[in-house]
Every structure is written in structure tokens, then in C-alpha cells.
Motif scaffolding. Structure first.
Motif, PDB file in Angstrom:
ATOM      1  N   LYS A  36      -4.237 -58.531  12.005  1.00 26.83           N
ATOM      2  CA  LYS A  36      -4.477 -56.833  11.759  1.00 26.83           C
ATOM      3  C   LYS A  36      -5.523 -56.542  12.736  1.00 26.83           C
ATOM      4  O   LYS A  36      -5.671 -55.096  12.449  1.00 26.83           O
ATOM      5  CB  LYS A  36      -6.410 -57.919  10.866  1.00 26.83           C
ATOM      6  N   ILE A  37      -5.915 -57.426  13.974  1.00 27.79           N
ATOM      7  CA  ILE A  37      -6.244 -56.867  15.099  1.00 27.79           C
ATOM      8  C   ILE A  37      -6.633 -57.133  16.461  1.00 27.79           C
ATOM      9  O   ILE A  37      -5.836 -58.815  16.099  1.00 27.79           O
ATOM     10  CB  ILE A  37      -8.187 -56.568  15.280  1.00 27.79           C
ATOM     11  N   SER A  38      -5.697 -56.749  17.248  1.00 29.17           N
ATOM     12  CA  SER A  38      -5.939 -57.006  18.585  1.00 29.17           C
ATOM     13  C   SER A  38      -6.546 -57.951  18.891  1.00 29.17           C
ATOM     14  O   SER A  38      -7.939 -57.819  18.457  1.00 29.17           O
ATOM     15  CB  SER A  38      -5.200 -55.818  19.611  1.00 29.17           C
ATOM     16  N   ILE A  39      -6.443 -58.508  20.322  1.00 34.83           N
ATOM     17  CA  ILE A  39      -7.692 -59.659  21.056  1.00 34.83           C
ATOM     18  C   ILE A  39      -8.159 -58.775  21.405  1.00 34.83           C
ATOM     19  O   ILE A  39      -9.511 -58.695  22.020  1.00 34.83           O
ATOM     20  CB  ILE A  39      -7.052 -60.507  22.412  1.00 34.83           C
ATOM     21  N   GLY A  40      -8.398 -57.406  22.019  1.00 37.11           N
ATOM     22  CA  GLY A  40      -9.175 -56.253  22.270  1.00 37.11           C
ATOM     23  C   GLY A  40     -10.102 -56.102  21.681  1.00 37.11           C
ATOM     24  O   GLY A  40     -11.029 -55.827  21.649  1.00 37.11           O
ATOM     25  N   GLN A  41      -9.680 -55.671  19.867  1.00 37.95           N
ATOM     26  CA  GLN A  41     -10.576 -55.206  18.918  1.00 37.95           C
ATOM     27  C   GLN A  41     -11.200 -56.282  18.522  1.00 37.95           C
ATOM     28  O   GLN A  41     -12.703 -56.807  18.738  1.00 37.95           O
ATOM     29  CB  GLN A  41      -9.855 -54.730  18.236  1.00 37.95           C
ATOM     30  N   ALA A  42     -10.667 -57.699  18.845  1.00 37.42           N
ATOM     31  CA  ALA A  42     -11.370 -58.860  18.280  1.00 37.42           C
ATOM     32  C   ALA A  42     -12.810 -59.041  19.355  1.00 37.42           C
ATOM     33  O   ALA A  42     -14.039 -59.163  18.868  1.00 37.42           O
ATOM     34  CB  ALA A  42     -10.313 -59.696  17.881  1.00 37.42           C
ATOM     35  N   ALA A  43     -12.110 -58.436  20.640  1.00 35.77           N
ATOM     36  CA  ALA A  43     -13.593 -58.351  21.956  1.00 35.77           C
ATOM     37  C   ALA A  43     -14.676 -58.032  21.624  1.00 35.77           C
ATOM     38  O   ALA A  43     -15.719 -57.755  21.476  1.00 35.77           O
ATOM     39  CB  ALA A  43     -13.304 -59.038  23.335  1.00 35.77           C
ATOM     40  N   ASP A  44     -14.320 -56.937  20.952  1.00 37.31           N
ATOM     41  CA  ASP A  44     -15.483 -55.491  20.609  1.00 37.31           C
ATOM     42  C   ASP A  44     -16.213 -55.963  20.069  1.00 37.31           C
ATOM     43  O   ASP A  44     -17.607 -55.090  19.848  1.00 37.31           O
ATOM     44  CB  ASP A  44     -14.412 -54.005  20.798  1.00 37.31           C
ATOM     45  N   ILE A  45     -15.825 -56.364  19.187  1.00 36.89           N
ATOM     46  CA  ILE A  45     -16.669 -56.597  17.720  1.00 36.89           C
ATOM     47  C   ILE A  45     -17.651 -57.829  17.909  1.00 36.89           C
ATOM     48  O   ILE A  45     -18.900 -57.275  17.268  1.00 36.89           O
ATOM     49  CB  ILE A  45     -15.235 -57.848  16.749  1.00 36.89           C
ATOM     50  N   VAL A  46     -17.292 -58.390  19.288  1.00 37.37           N
ATOM     51  CA  VAL A  46     -18.060 -59.548  19.019  1.00 37.37           C
ATOM     52  C   VAL A  46     -19.326 -59.218  20.200  1.00 37.37           C
ATOM     53  O   VAL A  46     -20.002 -60.289  21.097  1.00 37.37           O
ATOM     54  CB  VAL A  46     -17.490 -61.006  19.105  1.00 37.37           C
ATOM     55  N   ASN A  47     -18.833 -57.941  20.842  1.00 42.67           N
ATOM     56  CA  ASN A  47     -19.268 -57.052  22.789  1.00 42.67           C
ATOM     57  C   ASN A  47     -19.037 -58.874  23.478  1.00 42.67           C
ATOM     58  O   ASN A  47     -19.966 -58.762  24.096  1.00 42.67           O
ATOM     59  CB  ASN A  47     -20.374 -57.197  21.787  1.00 42.67           C
ATOM     60  N   LEU A  48     -17.907 -58.944  23.908  1.00 37.75           N
ATOM     61  CA  LEU A  48     -17.240 -59.752  24.307  1.00 37.75           C
ATOM     62  C   LEU A  48     -15.997 -59.691  24.692  1.00 37.75           C
ATOM     63  O   LEU A  48     -15.564 -58.714  24.975  1.00 37.75           O
ATOM     64  CB  LEU A  48     -16.671 -61.280  24.447  1.00 37.75           C
ATOM     65  N   SER A  49     -15.899 -59.668  26.544  1.00 39.24           N
ATOM     66  CA  SER A  49     -14.729 -58.995  27.278  1.00 39.24           C
ATOM     67  C   SER A  49     -13.658 -60.036  26.853  1.00 39.24           C
ATOM     68  O   SER A  49     -13.616 -60.917  26.215  1.00 39.24           O
ATOM     69  CB  SER A  49     -14.143 -59.595  28.842  1.00 39.24           C
ATOM     70  N   ILE A  54     -11.546 -65.319  24.699  1.00 40.49           N
ATOM     71  CA  ILE A  54     -10.315 -66.414  24.381  1.00 40.49           C
ATOM     72  C   ILE A  54     -10.454 -67.687  25.112  1.00 40.49           C
ATOM     73  O   ILE A  54     -10.981 -68.931  23.889  1.00 40.49           O
ATOM     74  CB  ILE A  54      -9.062 -66.173  25.367  1.00 40.49           C
ATOM     75  N   ASP A  55     -11.405 -67.869  25.298  1.00 41.91           N
ATOM     76  CA  ASP A  55     -12.711 -68.506  25.984  1.00 41.91           C
ATOM     77  C   ASP A  55     -13.714 -69.712  24.639  1.00 41.91           C
ATOM     78  O   ASP A  55     -13.530 -71.036  24.456  1.00 41.91           O
ATOM     79  CB  ASP A  55     -13.457 -68.611  27.122  1.00 41.91           C
ATOM     80  N   VAL A  56     -14.189 -68.535  24.027  1.00 39.13           N
ATOM     81  CA  VAL A  56     -14.599 -69.072  23.055  1.00 39.13           C
ATOM     82  C   VAL A  56     -14.016 -69.492  21.461  1.00 39.13           C
ATOM     83  O   VAL A  56     -14.757 -69.805  20.865  1.00 39.13           O
ATOM     84  CB  VAL A  56     -15.723 -67.937  22.959  1.00 39.13           C
ATOM     85  N   MET A  57     -12.826 -68.743  21.480  1.00 33.44           N
ATOM     86  CA  MET A  57     -11.814 -69.190  20.054  1.00 33.44           C
ATOM     87  C   MET A  57     -11.420 -70.562  19.628  1.00 33.44           C
ATOM     88  O   MET A  57     -11.956 -70.664  18.881  1.00 33.44           O
ATOM     89  CB  MET A  57     -10.327 -68.451  20.188  1.00 33.44           C
ATOM     90  N   LYS A  58     -11.647 -71.071  21.400  1.00 30.54           N
ATOM     91  CA  LYS A  58     -11.714 -72.382  20.530  1.00 30.54           C
ATOM     92  C   LYS A  58     -12.690 -73.279  20.018  1.00 30.54           C
ATOM     93  O   LYS A  58     -12.542 -74.311  18.874  1.00 30.54           O
ATOM     94  CB  LYS A  58     -11.228 -73.341  21.870  1.00 30.54           C
ATOM     95  N   ASN A  59     -13.938 -73.063  19.977  1.00 28.51           N
ATOM     96  CA  ASN A  59     -15.189 -73.325  19.236  1.00 28.51           C
ATOM     97  C   ASN A  59     -15.008 -72.824  17.660  1.00 28.51           C
ATOM     98  O   ASN A  59     -15.258 -73.372  17.015  1.00 28.51           O
ATOM     99  CB  ASN A  59     -16.032 -72.558  19.729  1.00 28.51           C
ATOM    100  N   TYR A  60     -13.460 -72.204  17.675  1.00 29.05           N
ATOM    101  CA  TYR A  60     -13.334 -71.609  16.298  1.00 29.05           C
ATOM    102  C   TYR A  60     -12.301 -72.171  15.038  1.00 29.05           C
ATOM    103  O   TYR A  60     -11.809 -71.222  14.723  1.00 29.05           O
ATOM    104  CB  TYR A  60     -13.883 -70.043  15.926  1.00 29.05           C
TER     105      TYR A  60
END
Length: 80
Positions: A36-49, A54-60
Motif C-alpha cells: 500500500k505504501i513504499s519503503i520511503g513512505q513507511a519511513a516518513d510515517i515513523v520519522n526515520l531514514s 530497514i534496520d528496525v523492521m527485523k524487530n517487527y
């Protein structure tokens, strides 16, 4: 240019131990996984680069490998 964002409000039971950051991460990761969204849009939602997300995604329980779009790859290569 900053993306235009809309604000949503959710109510969850008090006994659920979930902070705003974790909720945003869970939503961003799921929206990304479902395309539904790009990796860039996902990063914008959580205010991360993108790279931090990508580094944090493994925790989820998620990985960038299965849904990295051609446009995201092109942008990342141009910015490398």
C-alpha cells in the motif's frame, strides 16, 4: 518536499502495552508489506531514514527483501 499526511486517532484498551511509536511502526510495516505504501513512505510515517527503518523492521518480524520496489531501488542507487 514533505509528504502530505493525514492524522488518524485510535483508541485501544489500557491493558495493551503499546506506545505511539510501536503503533506507527506496526502500521507502517504492515502497509509496506501489503504494497500500500513504499519503503520511503513507511519511513516518513515513523520519522526515520529508509536505512534506519530497514534496520528496525527485523524487530517487527519483517524484511525489506520481499517487497523492495524498482522505484525504491533506483532512488537508493541514485542517492548512493
Amino acid at each position: 518536499m514533505y509528504p502530505i499526511m493525514k492524522s488518524l486517532s485510535f483508541q485501544i484498551p489500557d491493558q495493551i502495552d503499546l506506545n505511539e511509536y510501536d503503533f506507527k511502526m506496526a502500521m507502517a510495516v504492515k502497509l509496506y508489506e501489503t504494497g500500500k505504501i513504499s519503503i520511503g513512505q513507511a519511513a516518513d510515517i515513523v520519522n526515520l531514514s529508509k536505512s534506519s527503518l530497514i534496520d528496525v523492521m527485523k524487530n517487527y518480524g519483517s524484511s525489506i527483501l520481499f517487497a523492495y520496489s524498482t522505484d525504491d531501488l533506483k532512488t537508493d542507487l541514485e542517492n548512493a
